[in-house]
Design a protein around this motif. Structure first.
Motif, PDB file in Angstrom:
ATOM      1  N   GLU A 154       0.831  -1.202   0.000  1.00  0.00           N
ATOM      2  CA  GLU A 154       0.000   0.000   0.000  1.00  0.00           C
ATOM      3  C   GLU A 154       0.868   1.255   0.000  1.00  0.00           C
ATOM      4  OE1 GLU A 154      -0.374  -2.573   1.999  1.00  0.00           O
ATOM      5  OE2 GLU A 154      -2.289  -3.404   1.299  1.00  0.00           O
ATOM      6  N   GLU A 155       1.919   1.249   0.820  1.00  0.00           N
ATOM      7  CA  GLU A 155       2.820   2.408   0.872  1.00  0.00           C
ATOM      8  C   GLU A 155       3.537   2.604  -0.452  1.00  0.00           C
ATOM      9  OE1 GLU A 155       4.245   2.762   5.506  1.00  0.00           O
ATOM     10  OE2 GLU A 155       4.979   1.060   4.334  1.00  0.00           O
ATOM     11  N   MET A 156       4.046   1.521  -1.023  1.00  0.00           N
ATOM     12  CA  MET A 156       4.758   1.638  -2.283  1.00  0.00           C
ATOM     13  C   MET A 156       3.822   2.072  -3.399  1.00  0.00           C
ATOM     14  SD  MET A 156       7.880   1.413  -3.047  1.00  0.00           S
ATOM     15  CE  MET A 156       8.567   2.055  -4.568  1.00  0.00           C
ATOM     16  N   THR A 157       2.582   1.595  -3.356  1.00  0.00           N
ATOM     17  CA  THR A 157       1.600   2.019  -4.356  1.00  0.00           C
ATOM     18  C   THR A 157       1.329   3.513  -4.241  1.00  0.00           C
ATOM     19  OG1 THR A 157       0.527  -0.161  -4.352  1.00  0.00           O
ATOM     20  CG2 THR A 157      -0.759   1.702  -5.186  1.00  0.00           C
ATOM     21  N   ASP A 158       1.229   4.013  -3.023  1.00  0.00           N
ATOM     22  CA  ASP A 158       1.013   5.450  -2.821  1.00  0.00           C
ATOM     23  C   ASP A 158       2.171   6.264  -3.385  1.00  0.00           C
ATOM     24  OD1 ASP A 158      -1.407   4.988  -1.600  1.00  0.00           O
ATOM     25  OD2 ASP A 158      -0.620   5.148   0.451  1.00  0.00           O
ATOM     26  N   ILE A 159       3.401   5.800  -3.145  1.00  0.00           N
ATOM     27  CA  ILE A 159       4.576   6.511  -3.635  1.00  0.00           C
ATOM     28  C   ILE A 159       4.616   6.496  -5.163  1.00  0.00           C
ATOM     29  CG2 ILE A 159       7.095   6.438  -3.810  1.00  0.00           C
ATOM     30  CD1 ILE A 159       6.303   7.560  -1.183  1.00  0.00           C
ATOM     31  N   VAL A 160       4.409   5.332  -5.747  1.00  0.00           N
ATOM     32  CA  VAL A 160       4.469   5.202  -7.212  1.00  0.00           C
ATOM     33  C   VAL A 160       3.373   6.036  -7.873  1.00  0.00           C
ATOM     34  CG1 VAL A 160       4.200   3.599  -9.140  1.00  0.00           C
ATOM     35  CG2 VAL A 160       5.585   2.946  -7.163  1.00  0.00           C
ATOM     36  N   LYS A 176      -0.954   3.157 -18.873  1.00  0.00           N
ATOM     37  CA  LYS A 176      -2.138   2.363 -18.570  1.00  0.00           C
ATOM     38  C   LYS A 176      -2.538   2.551 -17.111  1.00  0.00           C
ATOM     39  CE  LYS A 176      -0.948  -1.157 -22.022  1.00  0.00           C
ATOM     40  NZ  LYS A 176      -0.668  -2.597 -22.257  1.00  0.00           N
ATOM     41  N   THR A 177      -3.790   2.324 -16.841  1.00  0.00           N
ATOM     42  CA  THR A 177      -4.286   2.544 -15.482  1.00  0.00           C
ATOM     43  C   THR A 177      -3.671   1.586 -14.480  1.00  0.00           C
ATOM     44  OG1 THR A 177      -6.171   1.092 -15.954  1.00  0.00           O
ATOM     45  CG2 THR A 177      -6.489   3.456 -16.300  1.00  0.00           C
ATOM     46  N   ASP A 178      -3.206   0.436 -14.950  1.00  0.00           N
ATOM     47  CA  ASP A 178      -2.625  -0.529 -14.024  1.00  0.00           C
ATOM     48  C   ASP A 178      -1.108  -0.426 -13.933  1.00  0.00           C
ATOM     49  OD1 ASP A 178      -2.033  -1.429 -16.553  1.00  0.00           O
ATOM     50  OD2 ASP A 178      -2.494  -3.540 -16.142  1.00  0.00           O
ATOM     51  N   ALA A 179      -0.525   0.630 -14.511  1.00  0.00           N
ATOM     52  CA  ALA A 179       0.930   0.788 -14.495  1.00  0.00           C
ATOM     53  C   ALA A 179       1.499   0.875 -13.077  1.00  0.00           C
ATOM     54  CB  ALA A 179       1.343   2.007 -15.318  1.00  0.00           C
ATOM     55  N   PRO A 180       0.903   1.651 -12.173  1.00  0.00           N
ATOM     56  CA  PRO A 180       1.439   1.677 -10.803  1.00  0.00           C
ATOM     57  C   PRO A 180       1.463   0.299 -10.159  1.00  0.00           C
ATOM     58  CG  PRO A 180      -0.036   3.525 -11.150  1.00  0.00           C
ATOM     59  CD  PRO A 180      -0.181   2.637 -12.345  1.00  0.00           C
ATOM     60  N   LYS A 181       0.399  -0.491 -10.348  1.00  0.00           N
ATOM     61  CA  LYS A 181       0.352  -1.836  -9.774  1.00  0.00           C
ATOM     62  C   LYS A 181       1.457  -2.706 -10.350  1.00  0.00           C
ATOM     63  CE  LYS A 181      -2.659  -5.827  -9.019  1.00  0.00           C
ATOM     64  NZ  LYS A 181      -1.631  -6.791  -9.446  1.00  0.00           N
ATOM     65  N   GLN A 182       1.701  -2.612 -11.646  1.00  0.00           N
ATOM     66  CA  GLN A 182       2.765  -3.388 -12.267  1.00  0.00           C
ATOM     67  C   GLN A 182       4.124  -2.993 -11.700  1.00  0.00           C
ATOM     68  OE1 GLN A 182       2.347  -2.803 -16.496  1.00  0.00           O
ATOM     69  NE2 GLN A 182       0.511  -4.072 -16.638  1.00  0.00           N
ATOM     70  N   HIS A 183       4.328  -1.709 -11.493  1.00  0.00           N
ATOM     71  CA  HIS A 183       5.583  -1.211 -10.929  1.00  0.00           C
ATOM     72  C   HIS A 183       5.774  -1.752  -9.515  1.00  0.00           C
ATOM     73  CE1 HIS A 183       8.697   2.142 -10.848  1.00  0.00           C
ATOM     74  NE2 HIS A 183       8.732   1.638  -9.629  1.00  0.00           N
ATOM     75  N   VAL A 184       4.729  -1.705  -8.714  1.00  0.00           N
ATOM     76  CA  VAL A 184       4.807  -2.191  -7.332  1.00  0.00           C
ATOM     77  C   VAL A 184       5.031  -3.696  -7.298  1.00  0.00           C
ATOM     78  CG1 VAL A 184       3.516  -2.494  -5.180  1.00  0.00           C
ATOM     79  CG2 VAL A 184       3.436  -0.301  -6.398  1.00  0.00           C
ATOM     80  N   ASP A 185       4.346  -4.426  -8.162  1.00  0.00           N
ATOM     81  CA  ASP A 185       4.529  -5.877  -8.208  1.00  0.00           C
ATOM     82  C   ASP A 185       5.974  -6.232  -8.551  1.00  0.00           C
ATOM     83  OD1 ASP A 185       1.899  -6.287  -7.547  1.00  0.00           O
ATOM     84  OD2 ASP A 185       1.234  -6.661  -9.620  1.00  0.00           O
TER      85      ASP A 185
END
Length: 225
Positions: A154-160, A176-185
């Protein structure tokens, strides 16, 4: 805006840019880095002997730093709102408020709601002349938003998301809308060694030390002052 305030904000923008590049792994040393010692706020600091003991700067270097800060920004206090205004001017196509909030908190280690000369000097000492471990510890603290000793998804997602929001749609025209999630993953795939869903300081340091690009970015900051 007075001349002093304008010069102070210009200096802080330079500092903010360089720090942002360091934290996002895109730092390339150029002439702007040579001005770093003049890019911080000033106020009447603690005794030089105390600051010399706390940092990696000599008394002479601290005097030069403080003289520049005093000339550029006599008030010596930077509020979070001012910090956000600085970032908003540098990233006009995005929303920098969230990232500026997280970065401000990383500098405001005493959680006083303002950043003073001592705060910047201590951070500069780490980022410019600290060991690799010290630099990575500082970066970890930026990502560890609630300061519980772990970086959660959650913290990393907020930062990204804050970084993406700051850079704006013009920088990422096909984002893409899921780019932050991909970065965090990808971040957790690399750094969460024991797969427990959080990244500890030890895991963060080990993973960064294994990454040549991150190590190169940290080394570029050496010998700026």
């Amino acid at each position: 805006m007075t001349g002093c305030a304008k010069r102070c904000k210009q200096g802080l923008v330079k500092f903010a840019l360089t720090l942002h590049k360091l934290l996002t792994g895109t730092l390339i040393k150029d002439k702007a880095d040579d001005d770093l010692e003049m890019t911080t706020v000033c106020h009447r600091p603690e005794g030089l002997d105390q600051l010399e003991a706390q940092t990696s700067f000599s008394k002479r270097e601290l005097q030069v730093l403080y003289r520049g800060f005093k000339n550029e920004c006599p008030s010596g206090i930077v509020s979070e709102e001012t910090f956000k205004q600085i970032y908003s001017k540098f990233f006009p196509h995005g929303d920098a408020s969230a990232y500026a909030h997280y970065l401000f908190n990383a500098f405001d280690t005493g959680q006083t709601g303002s950043i003073k000369f001592e705060d910047f000097v201590n951070a500069l000492s780490i980022l410019l002349r600290g060991s690799v471990v010290e630099k990575l510890q500082w970066t970890f603290n930026l990502y560890d938003i609630n300061r519980d000793g772990y970086i959660s998804k959650e913290e990393m997602t907020d930062i990204v998301r804050a970084i993406y929001d700051m850079m704006g749609k013009y920088t990422y025209p096909v984002l893409k809308t899921d780019a932050p999630k991909q970065h965090v993953d990808a971040f957790f795939q690399k750094m969460d060694k024991n797969r427990d869903g959080v990244v500890t300081l030890d895991e963060f340091i080990l993973s960064c030390q294994e990454d040549e690009n991150i190590m190169r970015s940290l080394q570029l900051f050496e010998n700026v002052i």
